[in-house]
Write a protein that holds these residues in place. Structure first.
Motif, short mmCIF file in Angstrom:
data_model
loop_
_atom_site.label_atom_id
_atom_site.label_comp_id
_atom_site.label_asym_id
_atom_site.label_seq_id
_atom_site.Cartn_x
_atom_site.Cartn_y
_atom_site.Cartn_z
N ALA A 148 0.81 -1.21 0.00
CA ALA A 148 0.00 0.00 0.00
C ALA A 148 0.85 1.26 0.00
N ALA A 149 2.04 1.21 0.58
CA ALA A 149 2.91 2.38 0.66
C ALA A 149 3.30 2.90 -0.71
N GLU A 150 3.20 2.08 -1.75
CA GLU A 150 3.58 2.50 -3.10
C GLU A 150 2.39 3.02 -3.91
N CYS A 151 1.24 3.16 -3.28
CA CYS A 151 0.07 3.68 -3.97
C CYS A 151 0.23 5.19 -4.18
N VAL A 152 0.22 5.62 -5.44
CA VAL A 152 0.36 7.03 -5.80
C VAL A 152 -0.73 7.39 -6.79
N SER A 153 -1.52 8.41 -6.45
CA SER A 153 -2.61 8.87 -7.32
C SER A 153 -3.54 7.73 -7.72
N GLY A 154 -3.79 6.84 -6.78
CA GLY A 154 -4.76 5.78 -6.99
C GLY A 154 -4.25 4.55 -7.71
N SER A 155 -2.92 4.48 -7.99
CA SER A 155 -2.36 3.32 -8.67
C SER A 155 -1.10 2.85 -7.97
N LYS A 156 -0.78 1.57 -8.13
CA LYS A 156 0.47 1.02 -7.59
C LYS A 156 0.99 -0.05 -8.54
N PRO A 157 2.29 -0.36 -8.43
CA PRO A 157 2.88 -1.32 -9.37
C PRO A 157 2.49 -2.77 -9.09
N VAL A 158 2.51 -3.55 -10.13
CA VAL A 158 2.46 -5.02 -10.04
C VAL A 158 3.55 -5.55 -10.99
N TYR A 159 3.97 -6.78 -10.73
CA TYR A 159 5.05 -7.38 -11.52
C TYR A 159 4.69 -8.81 -11.91
N TRP A 160 5.16 -9.20 -13.09
CA TRP A 160 4.97 -10.56 -13.57
C TRP A 160 6.32 -11.22 -13.84
N ALA A 161 6.40 -12.53 -13.63
CA ALA A 161 7.58 -13.32 -14.00
C ALA A 161 7.21 -14.23 -15.16
N ASP A 162 7.92 -14.08 -16.27
CA ASP A 162 7.68 -14.86 -17.48
C ASP A 162 8.62 -16.06 -17.50
N ASP A 163 8.07 -17.22 -17.30
CA ASP A 163 8.85 -18.46 -17.24
C ASP A 163 9.66 -18.70 -18.53
#
Length: 454
Positions: A424-439
């Protein structure tokens, strides 16, 4: 034959008559499974009983010591013994190989499952995958989407690479973000500790032996876990990093569905598990490369506040029943069945299954608990077109789907086996990052970055 038509079979004296074929999954000779159910009131020993398709010479013999309690389910992955075709049968025989107990015929592959409703007594029809648990006798169907229509990704459609070129290679799988650290599990038995690279992505930590990741071993220092998922508890990494493994890479033909705990505080380049919870015996049989792909941890306080029901008691979940444990429940996802199971892993090495949840998808490649939104993310790779689901505990105390999301419009349909949500600490202007790992390390990149609404 007529799709979903139950073939009449002769009656046999109890207890054999209480065992029924309850679910069949056939997806084109992949993930072929047959589930049995005990509709009676007594435990039935099914050791040596035989499963067949429509070919008299094909058979799968049930292992010695296998029994079904009243109301019990047990699924068997029969793919290595015989494939289930689009126009085929599933047949169950006593150990003599000639006394037919039950059978079911179909003329089309399951989409995704042929299931009896109600369990053990009803007719077969299309439903969600629920191998090892009660069948989904609600609306079901619909190609594995549980009656919930997919909607657009809940964030930006833009996706960018989040690693330098060819840092990890193939087989990067599970992810978990713990503050300014991203943990990554690689199938080769490697655990990565990643740090921000200054441009929105991640790079390997170069201190304390982490430069090329640390090699994982089972307790005692032997074997190579096929590490697929990674998480931490409320204690953070200081309380151990937990890895889900589907097999020992040094014995790759055998399933070993385990959760392993590692002390990551030292400088050695090899980590030996301080504890293993081997959950294989209590789960439906799956192929050795179709087991645990995901693990995440949910706090006891969150579950009790939501009215979570403990399947082992049928009552509200009470953490005090289980003595010393992690302070939460570990949820693991199975690739081959699409099922999610919740376990209390006790410090003594014992464990209790407290939940069995159908994901509604053909496979589960990642699970992530998002505390900020009190929801469970369930992720499938290109097997399902990169769709994600969110789940919450509903009024009946079980996890139920709240939304189905298509992958971001800017991301190709790639083999994403890992997914992590920023805190939650990375929420800025209503958005935050997510990450994917591609096998598959597509175009030389294993990590990608997107956003979701907070």
């Amino acid at each position: 034959m007529v799709a979903g038509t139950l073939v009449a079979t002769p009656a046999h004296a109890a207890p054999a008559d209480d065992i029924r074929i309850n679910e069949v999954v056939t997806t084109g000779d992949v993930n072929d499974s047959i589930e049995l159910y005990n509709k009676g009131t007594g435990t039935v020993d099914i050791s040596g009983w035989i499963l067949k398709d429509d070919n008299k010479s094909s058979k799968y013999k049930i292992a010695s010591g296998t029994s079904l309690a009243p109301g019990g389910f047990r699924a068997f992955d029969v793919h290595d013994a015989f494939g289930l075709g689009s126009d085929d049968q599933a047949r169950l025989y006593l150990a003599d190989g000639s006394t037919l107990v039950d059978s079911f015929s179909w003329d089309d592959h399951s989409d995704p499952s042929w299931s009896r409703c109600p369990d053990g007594t009803g007719a077969f029809g299309e439903a969600e995958l629920t191998l090892g648990a009660a069948n989904d006798c609600g609306t079901g169907g619909g190609g594995g989407e549980g009656g919930t229509s997919p909607v657009a990704w809940p964030g930006s459609g833009s996706v960018a690479t989040a690693d330098a070129s060819n840092v990890f290679g193939s087989d990067l799988s599970g992810l978990y973000q713990e503050g300014g650290v991203l943990w990554g599990a690689q199938n080769s038995g490697t655990l990565w500790r990643l740090l921000p690279n200054g441009s929105g992505g991640w790079k390997p930590d170069t201190a304390n032996g982490w430069t090329t990741g640390k090699k994982l071993r089972f307790p005692g220092g032997s074997g190579t876990p096929d590490s697929e998922g990674v998480t931490v508890t409320g204690a953070g990494a200081a309380g151990g990093v937990f890895v889900a493994s589907e097999r020992n890479g040094d014995s790759s033909g055998t399933s070993r569905l385990s959760v392993l705990r590692y002390d990551v505080s030292g400088t050695s380049t090899t980590l030996t598990a301080t504890k293993e919870w081997n959950l294989t015996s209590g789960l439906p049989s799956v192929g050795s490369n179709l087991g645990f792909e995901a693990v995440t941890w949910v706090p006891d306080t969150t579950l009790t506040a939501a009215g979570f029901k403990d399947e082992s008691t049928g009552a509200a979940y009470d953490p005090n029943r289980y003595g010393t444990h992690s302070g939460g429940v570990f949820f693991v996802g199975v690739e081959g069945t699409g099922m999610i199971y919740g376990y209390v892993l006790q410090d003594a090495g014992t464990f209790t299954r407290v939940a069995s949840v159908s994901s509604g998808m053909a496979g589960v490649m990642e699970l992530q608990w998002e505390p900020q939104a009190s929801r469970l993310w369930v992720v499938c790779d290109d097997t399902c077109g990169g769709r994600h689901r969110t789940m919450r505990v509903d009024a009946s105390g079980v996890f139920a789907t709240t939304a189905v999301y298509n992958r971001p419009s800017g991301m190709a349909d790639i083999n994403n086996e890992g997914f992590s949500v920023a805190p939650a600490a990375e929420c800025v202007s209503g958005s935050k990052p997510v990450y994917w790992a591609d096998d598959s390390n597509t175009s030389g990149h294993a990590l990608r970055r997107g956003t979701i609404t907070c």
